[in-house]
Design an enzyme around this catalytic site. Sequence first.
Site, PDB file in Angstrom:
ATOM      1  N   GLU A 110      50.784  59.672   7.861  1.00  0.00           N
ATOM      2  CA  GLU A 110      49.783  59.309   8.859  1.00  0.00           C
ATOM      3  C   GLU A 110      50.033  57.893   9.368  1.00  0.00           C
ATOM      4  O   GLU A 110      50.501  57.030   8.624  1.00  0.00           O
ATOM      5  CB  GLU A 110      48.367  59.380   8.279  1.00  0.00           C
ATOM      6  CG  GLU A 110      47.980  60.738   7.726  1.00  0.00           C
ATOM      7  CD  GLU A 110      48.076  60.779   6.217  1.00  0.00           C
ATOM      8  OE1 GLU A 110      48.939  60.055   5.670  1.00  0.00           O
ATOM      9  OE2 GLU A 110      47.298  61.517   5.589  1.00  0.00           O
ATOM     10  N   ASP A 113      36.004  79.938  28.640  1.00  0.00           N
ATOM     11  CA  ASP A 113      36.906  81.087  28.520  1.00  0.00           C
ATOM     12  C   ASP A 113      37.963  80.756  27.482  1.00  0.00           C
ATOM     13  O   ASP A 113      38.781  79.866  27.678  1.00  0.00           O
ATOM     14  CB  ASP A 113      37.552  81.396  29.873  1.00  0.00           C
ATOM     15  CG  ASP A 113      38.252  82.750  29.903  1.00  0.00           C
ATOM     16  OD1 ASP A 113      38.602  83.262  28.818  1.00  0.00           O
ATOM     17  OD2 ASP A 113      38.449  83.294  31.003  1.00  0.00           O
ATOM     18  N   GLU A 130      37.228  90.326  22.961  1.00  0.00           N
ATOM     19  CA  GLU A 130      35.796  90.517  23.196  1.00  0.00           C
ATOM     20  C   GLU A 130      35.101  89.201  23.560  1.00  0.00           C
ATOM     21  O   GLU A 130      35.350  88.155  22.963  1.00  0.00           O
ATOM     22  CB  GLU A 130      35.160  91.084  21.929  1.00  0.00           C
ATOM     23  CG  GLU A 130      33.688  91.356  22.022  1.00  0.00           C
ATOM     24  CD  GLU A 130      33.357  92.587  22.847  1.00  0.00           C
ATOM     25  OE1 GLU A 130      32.571  92.437  23.799  1.00  0.00           O
ATOM     26  OE2 GLU A 130      33.886  93.681  22.539  1.00  0.00           O
ATOM     27  N   CYS A 137      35.326  94.854  26.063  1.00  0.00           N
ATOM     28  CA  CYS A 137      33.895  94.578  26.181  1.00  0.00           C
ATOM     29  C   CYS A 137      33.159  95.789  25.622  1.00  0.00           C
ATOM     30  O   CYS A 137      32.907  96.756  26.350  1.00  0.00           O
ATOM     31  CB  CYS A 137      33.507  94.313  27.631  1.00  0.00           C
ATOM     32  SG  CYS A 137      31.720  94.065  27.859  1.00  0.00           S
ATOM     33  N   GLU A 178      41.617  66.271  13.726  1.00  0.00           N
ATOM     34  CA  GLU A 178      41.694  64.968  13.062  1.00  0.00           C
ATOM     35  C   GLU A 178      41.870  63.832  14.058  1.00  0.00           C
ATOM     36  O   GLU A 178      41.560  62.685  13.760  1.00  0.00           O
ATOM     37  CB  GLU A 178      42.857  64.964  12.063  1.00  0.00           C
ATOM     38  CG  GLU A 178      42.641  65.850  10.860  1.00  0.00           C
ATOM     39  CD  GLU A 178      43.831  65.813   9.909  1.00  0.00           C
ATOM     40  OE1 GLU A 178      43.604  65.902   8.706  1.00  0.00           O
ATOM     41  OE2 GLU A 178      44.974  65.696  10.373  1.00  0.00           O
ATOM     42  N   THR A 203      42.588  92.081  39.744  1.00  0.00           N
ATOM     43  CA  THR A 203      41.747  91.034  39.159  1.00  0.00           C
ATOM     44  C   THR A 203      40.988  90.283  40.240  1.00  0.00           C
ATOM     45  O   THR A 203      41.414  90.239  41.401  1.00  0.00           O
ATOM     46  CB  THR A 203      42.593  90.033  38.347  1.00  0.00           C
ATOM     47  OG1 THR A 203      41.733  89.125  37.669  1.00  0.00           O
ATOM     48  CG2 THR A 203      43.539  89.240  39.240  1.00  0.00           C
ATOM     49  N   ASP A 228      51.019  61.546  13.235  1.00  0.00           N
ATOM     50  CA  ASP A 228      51.845  61.395  12.035  1.00  0.00           C
ATOM     51  C   ASP A 228      53.292  61.145  12.427  1.00  0.00           C
ATOM     52  O   ASP A 228      53.783  61.713  13.409  1.00  0.00           O
ATOM     53  CB  ASP A 228      51.817  62.667  11.184  1.00  0.00           C
ATOM     54  CG  ASP A 228      50.527  62.836  10.399  1.00  0.00           C
ATOM     55  OD1 ASP A 228      49.516  62.237  10.791  1.00  0.00           O
ATOM     56  OD2 ASP A 228      50.539  63.588   9.409  1.00  0.00           O
ATOM     57  N   SER A 254      40.061  92.760  29.289  1.00  0.00           N
ATOM     58  CA  SER A 254      39.596  92.261  27.998  1.00  0.00           C
ATOM     59  C   SER A 254      38.485  93.159  27.463  1.00  0.00           C
ATOM     60  O   SER A 254      37.549  93.510  28.187  1.00  0.00           O
ATOM     61  CB  SER A 254      39.081  90.823  28.131  1.00  0.00           C
ATOM     62  OG  SER A 254      40.131  89.952  28.492  1.00  0.00           O
ATOM     63  N   ARG A 300      40.234  82.868  26.270  1.00  0.00           N
ATOM     64  CA  ARG A 300      41.360  83.803  26.281  1.00  0.00           C
ATOM     65  C   ARG A 300      42.693  83.105  26.550  1.00  0.00           C
ATOM     66  O   ARG A 300      42.764  82.149  27.299  1.00  0.00           O
ATOM     67  CB  ARG A 300      41.131  84.891  27.335  1.00  0.00           C
ATOM     68  CG  ARG A 300      40.029  85.851  26.995  1.00  0.00           C
ATOM     69  CD  ARG A 300      39.737  86.799  28.140  1.00  0.00           C
ATOM     70  NE  ARG A 300      39.181  86.098  29.297  1.00  0.00           N
ATOM     71  CZ  ARG A 300      38.783  86.711  30.408  1.00  0.00           C
ATOM     72  NH1 ARG A 300      38.890  88.020  30.511  1.00  0.00           N
ATOM     73  NH2 ARG A 300      38.279  86.014  31.416  1.00  0.00           N
TER      74      ARG A 300
END
Length: 397
Positions: free
Chosen positions: A162, A327, A293, A255, A27, A350, A31, A253, A329
């Site tokens: 608002e 990405d 995924e 796959c 939005e 990694t 508020d 992750s 994740r």
Amino acid sequence: MFHRIEEALEDLKQGKVVIVCDDENRENEGDFIALAEYITPETINFMITHGRGLVCVPITEEYAERLQLEPMVSHNTDSHHTAFTVSIDHVSTTTGISAHERATTIQELLNPASKGSDFNRPGHIFPLIAKEGGVLRRAGHTEAAVDLAKLCGAEPAGVICEIINEDGTMARVPDLLECAKQFDIKMITIEDLIAYRRHHETLVTREVEITLPTDFGTFHAIGYSNSLDMKEHIALVKGDISTGEPVLVRVHSECLTGDVFGSCRCDCGPQLHAALAQIEREGKGVLLYMRQEGRGIGLLNKLRAYKLQEEGLDTVEANEKLGFPADLRDYGIGAQILKDLGLQSLRLLTNNPRKIAGLQGYDLEVTERVPLQMPTKEENKTYLQTKASKLGHLLNL
């Protein structure tokens, strides 16, 4: 520019108003929010005078059921599915519109002795039903108000309005900052509230543990559920990881195409197998298999991204063409699982510096990055080059 969530909570506990902003892609509004438990006619008057929007009262489903507050419409076509109930006035009010009488209606809404018959319908107070799970399920002002109330230890209900500029346009961040400065009001974002809850609340549950023999060795498999997105994750644990020494960890992750079908489009399957083999060789470690995924976009969207790649886009451009970040994740759930396993210090398998930063952001120490580079194939050469050039992966190509 924005205040810390802790600062806003302290003001709310004192009966003060705060400003809460949502995402610019949602939005893109701010508020005024106060706790319903501490509402006064003066606060209502401030909101309607300087906010100029609709005064609503976010509540939990339990309040709505107890007071028999039915949905305003049977078919909600609002773009953000804001869950309005029928509007109400307390029977003790006259017109119900004054600041004093609106405050009375809100106070009586919270009164545990109140019944549905104590309220006239329609009225001038608009209850909104917050989704269970709050901002972790829906990043709206309705859920933010109820979450803030709960974090303050107050009744799970808020009052929101608002903020509209004097010229009738919606107040955006620059306008909201001026408003906050003018009235000395704390200003926070829903994004920061989400991060605060993820950091401070336990969202994972250890569900089941088994012994899992694999081609790489025998592991202790622990299944987890989480209350954030209801996805199920699994940790494969090898050996004694409770010694206090840095533990070899791979956060992998999901796959499906690579891990199960052996897709050559990526290096996920070979990385999974190499990580399991390396943990087995070391005699202790953890492989955390996260159901994320396609870097978080899901299987079908990943296949759609593959289709776009066949048409000439790279992996980052394809995600963005579909309307997703490069990405998607988040490592908060993974970090909580690792903490549940008793880990504090990791040697992380990694090539992705963002994964290191993501876990360290949840108070896990990464003492070493252990590279996990697989041989390049013709089919994934462009993919890996894009990960290196656009996502910062540390690869020797």
